[in-house]
Design a protein around this motif. Structure first.
Motif, PDB file in Angstrom:
ATOM      1  N   VAL A   9     -21.823  14.334  15.934  1.00  0.00           N
ATOM      2  CA  VAL A   9     -21.365  14.412  14.464  1.00  0.00           C
ATOM      3  C   VAL A   9     -20.282  13.088  14.297  1.00  0.00           C
ATOM      4  O   VAL A   9     -19.646  12.849  15.350  1.00  0.00           O
ATOM      5  N   GLN A  10     -20.944  12.326  13.425  1.00  0.00           N
ATOM      6  CA  GLN A  10     -20.101  11.022  13.039  1.00  0.00           C
ATOM      7  C   GLN A  10     -18.988  11.212  11.806  1.00  0.00           C
ATOM      8  O   GLN A  10     -19.391  12.095  10.882  1.00  0.00           O
ATOM      9  N   PHE A  11     -17.904  10.838  11.955  1.00  0.00           N
ATOM     10  CA  PHE A  11     -16.651  11.184  11.160  1.00  0.00           C
ATOM     11  C   PHE A  11     -16.267   9.997  10.389  1.00  0.00           C
ATOM     12  O   PHE A  11     -16.064   8.989  11.059  1.00  0.00           O
ATOM     13  N   LYS A  12     -16.209   9.903   9.214  1.00  0.00           N
ATOM     14  CA  LYS A  12     -15.613   8.882   8.141  1.00  0.00           C
ATOM     15  C   LYS A  12     -14.455   9.820   7.844  1.00  0.00           C
ATOM     16  O   LYS A  12     -14.198  10.586   7.375  1.00  0.00           O
ATOM     17  N   CYS A  13     -13.281   8.909   8.399  1.00  0.00           N
ATOM     18  CA  CYS A  13     -11.893   9.666   8.132  1.00  0.00           C
ATOM     19  C   CYS A  13     -10.926   8.999   6.911  1.00  0.00           C
ATOM     20  O   CYS A  13     -11.514   7.674   6.606  1.00  0.00           O
ATOM     21  N   GLN A  14     -10.251   9.578   6.477  1.00  0.00           N
ATOM     22  CA  GLN A  14      -9.294   8.854   5.452  1.00  0.00           C
ATOM     23  C   GLN A  14      -8.528   7.891   6.192  1.00  0.00           C
ATOM     24  O   GLN A  14      -8.432   7.728   7.179  1.00  0.00           O
ATOM     25  N   PRO A  15      -8.392   6.714   5.296  1.00  0.00           N
ATOM     26  CA  PRO A  15      -7.546   5.570   5.851  1.00  0.00           C
ATOM     27  C   PRO A  15      -6.351   6.084   6.895  1.00  0.00           C
ATOM     28  O   PRO A  15      -5.474   6.777   6.284  1.00  0.00           O
TER      29      PRO A  15
END
Length: 80
Positions: free
Chosen positions: A6-12
């Motif tokens: 699983v790839q995660f895009k995180c909040q800044p």
């Protein structure tokens, strides 16, 4: 056991917090790496064969504080 990535895009500013949260709270986690590019983290999880991948990702991972988006890849066979 079935492997998923699983790839995660995180909040800044939240990538390290998300990574630490994964390590501390998700027993199915094998390893997590910080990455560059479109996503901030990639993690490998091992699920029992009867475990529903969709429920695991949407209910357990996407709900973690600081997660903005995910991209899941199901692995079929490991080669050595």
């Amino acid at each position: 056991m079935r492997a998923i990535f699983v790839q995660f895009k995180c909040q800044p500013g939240k990538a390290y917090q998300v990574a630490e949260n994964l390590v501390e709270t998700v027993e199915e986690l094998s390893e997590v790496f910080s990455t560059s590019g479109q996503f901030d983290l990639i993690a490998k999880f091992y699920l029992e064969p009867e475990r529903d991948t969709g429920h695991f990702v949407t209910e357990r991972l996407q709900t973690l504080d600081g997660v903005a988006d995910t991209f899941t890849t199901v692995a079929f066979k490991a080669f050595r």
